[in-house]
Design a protein around this motif. Structure first.
Motif, PDB file in Angstrom:
ATOM      1  N   SER A 557       0.835  -1.207   0.000  1.00 32.11           N
ATOM      2  CA  SER A 557       0.000   0.000   0.000  1.00 32.11           C
ATOM      3  C   SER A 557       0.873   1.262   0.000  1.00 32.11           C
ATOM      4  CB  SER A 557      -0.929  -0.021   1.213  1.00 32.11           C
ATOM      5  OG  SER A 557      -0.174   0.020   2.424  1.00 32.11           O
ATOM      6  N   LYS A 560       2.144   1.888  -3.557  1.00 29.34           N
ATOM      7  CA  LYS A 560       1.142   2.485  -4.445  1.00 29.34           C
ATOM      8  C   LYS A 560       1.113   4.004  -4.295  1.00 29.34           C
ATOM      9  CE  LYS A 560      -1.993  -1.475  -4.803  1.00 29.34           C
ATOM     10  NZ  LYS A 560      -3.347  -1.989  -4.518  1.00 29.34           N
ATOM     11  N   GLU A 561       1.240   4.457  -3.053  1.00 23.67           N
ATOM     12  CA  GLU A 561       1.269   5.896  -2.846  1.00 23.67           C
ATOM     13  C   GLU A 561       2.493   6.526  -3.514  1.00 23.67           C
ATOM     14  OE1 GLU A 561       1.149   6.404   1.332  1.00 23.67           O
ATOM     15  OE2 GLU A 561      -0.928   5.706   1.568  1.00 23.67           O
ATOM     16  N   GLU A 562       3.633   5.838  -3.461  1.00 28.59           N
ATOM     17  CA  GLU A 562       4.830   6.352  -4.128  1.00 28.59           C
ATOM     18  C   GLU A 562       4.659   6.373  -5.643  1.00 28.59           C
ATOM     19  OE1 GLU A 562       8.011   3.921  -2.863  1.00 28.59           O
ATOM     20  OE2 GLU A 562       8.036   4.663  -0.781  1.00 28.59           O
ATOM     21  N   LYS A 563       3.932   5.401  -6.181  1.00 35.50           N
ATOM     22  CA  LYS A 563       3.700   5.351  -7.620  1.00 35.50           C
ATOM     23  C   LYS A 563       2.852   6.542  -8.072  1.00 35.50           C
ATOM     24  CE  LYS A 563       2.224   2.177 -11.232  1.00 35.50           C
ATOM     25  NZ  LYS A 563       1.657   0.841 -11.529  1.00 35.50           N
ATOM     26  N   LYS A 564       1.865   6.923  -7.245  1.00 31.06           N
ATOM     27  CA  LYS A 564       1.052   8.095  -7.578  1.00 31.06           C
ATOM     28  C   LYS A 564       1.932   9.352  -7.628  1.00 31.06           C
ATOM     29  CE  LYS A 564      -3.281   6.331  -5.623  1.00 31.06           C
ATOM     30  NZ  LYS A 564      -4.308   6.519  -4.577  1.00 31.06           N
ATOM     31  N   ALA A 565       2.890   9.426  -6.712  1.00 34.26           N
ATOM     32  CA  ALA A 565       3.790  10.588  -6.713  1.00 34.26           C
ATOM     33  C   ALA A 565       4.673  10.601  -7.962  1.00 34.26           C
ATOM     34  CB  ALA A 565       4.644  10.577  -5.453  1.00 34.26           C
ATOM     35  N   ARG A 566       5.012   9.420  -8.494  1.00 41.72           N
ATOM     36  CA  ARG A 566       5.865   9.346  -9.681  1.00 41.72           C
ATOM     37  C   ARG A 566       5.137   9.861 -10.921  1.00 41.72           C
ATOM     38  NH1 ARG A 566       6.968   4.359  -9.353  1.00 41.72           N
ATOM     39  NH2 ARG A 566       8.697   4.595  -7.879  1.00 41.72           N
ATOM     40  N   LEU A 567       3.807   9.733 -10.963  1.00 44.91           N
ATOM     41  CA  LEU A 567       3.041  10.241 -12.103  1.00 44.91           C
ATOM     42  C   LEU A 567       3.176  11.757 -12.224  1.00 44.91           C
ATOM     43  CD1 LEU A 567      -0.202   8.088 -11.775  1.00 44.91           C
ATOM     44  CD2 LEU A 567       1.668   7.794 -13.392  1.00 44.91           C
ATOM     45  N   ASP A 568       3.310  12.433 -11.066  1.00 44.58           N
ATOM     46  CA  ASP A 568       3.506  13.884 -11.115  1.00 44.58           C
ATOM     47  C   ASP A 568       4.815  14.247 -11.819  1.00 44.58           C
ATOM     48  OD1 ASP A 568       1.152  14.049  -9.731  1.00 44.58           O
ATOM     49  OD2 ASP A 568       2.131  14.143  -7.746  1.00 44.58           O
ATOM     50  N   GLN A 571       4.328  14.349 -15.586  1.00 50.34           N
ATOM     51  CA  GLN A 571       3.704  15.584 -16.051  1.00 50.34           C
ATOM     52  C   GLN A 571       4.723  16.725 -16.124  1.00 50.34           C
ATOM     53  OE1 GLN A 571       0.444  16.357 -13.455  1.00 50.34           O
ATOM     54  NE2 GLN A 571      -0.758  14.556 -14.112  1.00 50.34           N
ATOM     55  N   ASP A 647     -10.990   2.616 -19.976  1.00 54.67           N
ATOM     56  CA  ASP A 647     -10.170   3.785 -19.691  1.00 54.67           C
ATOM     57  C   ASP A 647      -9.891   4.576 -20.971  1.00 54.67           C
ATOM     58  OD1 ASP A 647      -8.722   1.882 -20.827  1.00 54.67           O
ATOM     59  OD2 ASP A 647      -6.923   2.124 -19.603  1.00 54.67           O
TER      60      ASP A 647
END
Length: 663
Positions: A557, A560-568, A571, A647
């Motif tokens: 878990s 997963k939070e770190e992966k969301k930060a990588r999407l930034d 961008q 999607d």
């Protein structure tokens, strides 16, 4: 030198045969040899000792050549001549420039000519010198040194060595010829007979006159009209194929066209707006996960090996963690600051890598645009070359037609000659057939007689075998009376130490069987106890595995939070200055290529109108049907997307594929 070189080489060969590197020292051996050759001339003795010492010193270098030489020609050579070949090889490599070709020729000619010719042919072969010999020597010494000091001088001496090998071959051929003593032959004398009168010449047979043949029609020498029509059809088909090829190369493939049509852009924008309207990023309260998507926490069934392997893995991790805690208690440094720095550096490297990937993609697109323009220029040059090629082909076809006419004329003359020869061979064939028939008749009579004799012999042999079988069966039919009484308590009477009766044997076997049963029961008890212990161990391992899996779920878990930060980060890469500059350059290249295509299209529009007018009616109907088919496919895809709502990325790919196929 006073003595011959052949004697000196033989003396050096004898010394090399006596020398043993494992038991003797080279300096002591040369001193002993020098004392033994006191009566010899000083120069001769120095020549022999120098050859022996240098052959021992360069043993590795010389053994490479001699081993391969014996591997290829060892069947017809003696092992006793090995050191002789070693000495010749050393002289050719190291002292040929000092001695000169004349001295080297004298040395070779004083030895066995056949063996020397075979060795020189092998060693001075250009292929052997420049391939495997140079490669093997380069593994021991420096490659440049080998090429400069050994291979190059040997190749320079190659023409003179070829002359020497020709002389050796000539001597070998002279030696192989056996000289025969002249024999006296009887000289016949003519008889004094009366010479007969010359016979008169026979009357020549009259030459039969052949029937006058019809003259060859003039149409034979004229090219048929069908060939001319076929050539015109081929030329028209060729022009049509070239025009189609030119159009295909000039018009870009729709599947590789990066520009999307206006209809596709409208559909994609509608789908994107519909899905973005469903997303609520600014809502203050979440509705929670639906009850229908609850994950099943059923345990996974594992076998014994998997349980033990996973338990050992978790135990090892626990031991490592305990060791880390002990080191911290002893005063070791906490690596959390380093790990935080490492994480930041990795995120920075990832951001740079993503920017690099985007730049490479845009550079590839720019290269594609430049290649398209270069391909257009190449096509124009190829068309000019094809026109020249067609003119050359027409000239070759004209020459080929003239050659075929000449060959047909020669063939007619040959057929006429063969026809005359067949008339004279019919009588010879009839005589040969009669002779063969007589031979077949004689051979068939002899075969019939031999077959009759073989049948009589086989009949006699068969009757003899029947008689023997009848006697054997009569002997077997006689009954045999056997009476023997057996006592189980008596021994066989062979006077052996371990001899026992049948009753004693049965009793001992029963005792052994009981002992085996007791041992089997004990083994079964031990197996049950081990099984119980193993089951207890597996239960303990399962408890530990369950505990560790819960900890791993918590770690997942966090990832997963770190992966969301990588999407930034991705961008942020899209807003890089270098990426924006490359995108701008790509748009300029695309506009330049579109202008080039428009100019080419205007140039070829006049030539296309004539060909398009011929097939316009059939193509128009086919195009109308295809447009209706693809429109129906688009409508069905839109209905499917509205129902299932996958999607956004997958929808874009699907629409892009559909539009590509349509165009």
């Amino acid at each position: 030198m006073e003595t011959s070189y052949g004697f000196l080489v033989m003396e050096a060969t004898m010394l090399l045969d006596k020398f043993d590197a494992g038991k003797q020292c080279l300096d002591d051996f040369t001193e002993d040899a020098s004392k033994a050759m006191e009566n010899m001339d000083t120069l001769d003795k120095k020549f022999i000792l120098d050859i022996v010492s240098c052959c021992v010193e360069h043993k590795k270098l010389l053994d490479i050549v001699i081993k391969i030489f014996y591997a290829q020609n060892g069947k017809c050579l003696s092992r006793g001549d090995r050191n002789q070949f070693v000495i010749i090889c050393y002289i050719a490599i190291f002292t040929l420039d000092d001695l000169g070709l004349q001295c080297f020729s004298n040395i070779v000619k004083s030895l066995d000519i056949k063996k020397m010719h075979k060795f020189l042919s092998f060693f001075f072969n250009v292929t052997n010198l420049t391939t495997w010999i140079q490669g093997e020597w380069s593994q021991i010494y420096d490659a440049a040194y080998v090429e400069k000091n050994w291979i190059a001088p040997l190749l320079r001496w190659r023409p003179e060595i070829d002359i020497l090998m020709d002389q050796l071959a000539a001597r070998m051929s002279r030696g192989s010829q056996v000289k025969k003593a002249p024999t006296k032959t009887t000289e016949p004398q003519e008889f004094s007979l009366t010479k007969p009168k010359a016979r008169p010449l026979p009357v020549p047979e009259p030459i039969p006159k052949q029937e006058k043949h019809q003259p060859v029609p003039n149409s034979i020498y004229r090219a048929p009209k069908e060939l001319q029509a076929m050539e015109e059809i081929k030329l028209r088909n060729r022009q049509k194929a070239e025009q189609m090829l030119y159009e295909a190369n000039m018009k870009q493939f729709q599947c590789a066209n990066p520009q999307k049509s206006q209809h596709t852009k409208n559909v994609m924008s509608q789908i994107r707006e519909s899905f973005e309207s469903k997303l609520k990023f600014n809502s203050f309260h979440s509705s929670g996960a639906p009850t229908t998507h609850k994950t099943n926490n059923w345990p996974i069934k594992l076998n014994n090996t998997a349980i033990l392997r996973e338990g050992a893995l978790y135990n090892r991790k626990v031991e490592e963690e305990l060791q880390r805690m002990e080191r911290l208690m002893e005063g070791a440094r906490e690596p959390s600051s380093f790990l935080q720095w490492q994480k930041e550096m990795r995120e920075q490297d990832l951001q740079e890598e993503l920017a690099q990937v985007e730049r490479r993609r845009l550079e590839g697109r720019i290269s594609y645009e430049e290649a398209a323009m270069a391909r257009t220029r190449i096509m124009e040059r190829n068309q000019k070359t094809a026109q020249l090629k067609k003119e050359e082909t027409a000239q070759l076809m004209q020459r080929y037609a003239n050659k075929r006419l000449q060959e047909e004329k020669e063939m007619r003359d040959l057929v006429q000659q063969v026809t005359e020869g067949h008339k004279n061979s019919k009588a010879a064939k009839v005589k040969l057939q009669e002779f063969k028939q007589r031979i077949v008749k004689e051979v068939s009579e002899q075969s019939r007689e031999l077959l009759r004799q073989a049948l009589e012999e086989a009949q006699a042999e068969l009757s003899r075998k029947f008689e023997i079988i009848r006697e054997i069966r009569a002997m077997e039919s006689v009954p045999h009376i056997r009476h023997k009484f057996v006592d189980d308590t008596e021994t066989a009477g062979h006077d052996l130490l371990g001899e026992m009766s049948l009753a004693e044997l049965k009793e001992r076997l029963a005792i052994l069987k009981e002992a085996e049963q007791r041992e089997q029961e004990e083994r079964r008890g031990r197996i049950l106890e081990e099984k119980h212990n193993k089951e207890q161990l597996l239960l303990e391992q399962l408890d530990a595995i369950d505990l560790h899996r819960k900890a791993l779920a918590q770690a997942a878990s966090r990832r997963k939070e770190e992966k969301k930060a990588r999407l930034d980060l991705q961008q942020a890469v899209a807003e890089d200055d270098r990426v924006l500059a490359l995108q701008k350059r790509l748009e300029e290249k695309q506009q330049e290529r579109q202008k080039l295509k428009q100019n080419e299209r205007n140039k070829t529009k006049t030539s296309e109108q004539a060909a398009v007018h011929i097939v316009k009616s059939g193509k128009h109907e086919k195009k109308t049907l295809e447009e209706q088919h693809w429109a129906e496919l688009e409508r069905s895809l839109e209905r499917h997307l509205q129902k299932e709502a996958p999607d956004t990325v997958s929808q874009r790919k699907t629409l892009k594929t559909l539009k590509t196929l349509k165009t």
